[in-house]
Design a protein around this motif. Sequence first.
Motif: not given
Length: 256
Positions: A12-14, A205, A218, A222
């Motif tokens: 994260c963030p992707t 993200d 994703i 989280y």
Amino acid sequence: MNSTNRQRSIKCPTRLGTDEDGYVINQTSIRHIQPEFETVLFKAIELVKEAFGEQLHSIYLYGSIGRGTAVAGQSDLDLTVLVHEDVDATELVEQTERLLTEHPEVIKIDYDIGRLDAALDPANRFEWGFWLRHLCTCVDGEDVSTQFPRMKPDARVSEALDQDLVSSIEAAKSKLLRGQMSHLEKRSIVKRVIRGWYLTINVKDESFATTVDECLEILRLYYPEDQQVVQGKTFLIQNDISNQQLLDYLNDVDWM
């Protein structure tokens, strides 16, 4: 790389679906259309042109066929249609039902119909502007997507794309209680919920996922312990979803 290893490797963030400068990448293109979908796409375009005539401005392709990731017999054909004035789509819907009987390579054809003036209104740049520039490719008529600037993940875009989520969920609950929801409709609302949930974190993200699998991947980063994520993925691979199962799932949505 298998899915487990991929989950472990991303962080994260992707920034999935964005370029090195953070702008959302439009992954649709005429060049990506798979040969097995070319005929049904061409016929659908002709139906739209016949139905709307001079009121038609342009037609845009979005979704898996536009990205070149469609699966014959499992995917939808998704078209956005811009018109000059309000139109009656009754005849188009009837003709489309006939077309689907001839082309089982798609399970349904969706038309998102909007007026050109609304699409070009600066007040709608985070809805129409983003949609046309980053999620569609023009397949007929004048391409107006180039009139909009490139955008990065933005809360105003996410809110615009999620604006009908609550009403969609409530409508689904009503159909479930009446026992009137098909398996296809059940899968569709599950995907809508997963997508809507992802859009509450995509700005954080710094990403813009284009598939439900990417959204789930994703979300798991989280919310690794959240059963809503697990249940959503399970529903998408089930051959049947009971009305009560889905009703419970929708009633448990608490992130909106």
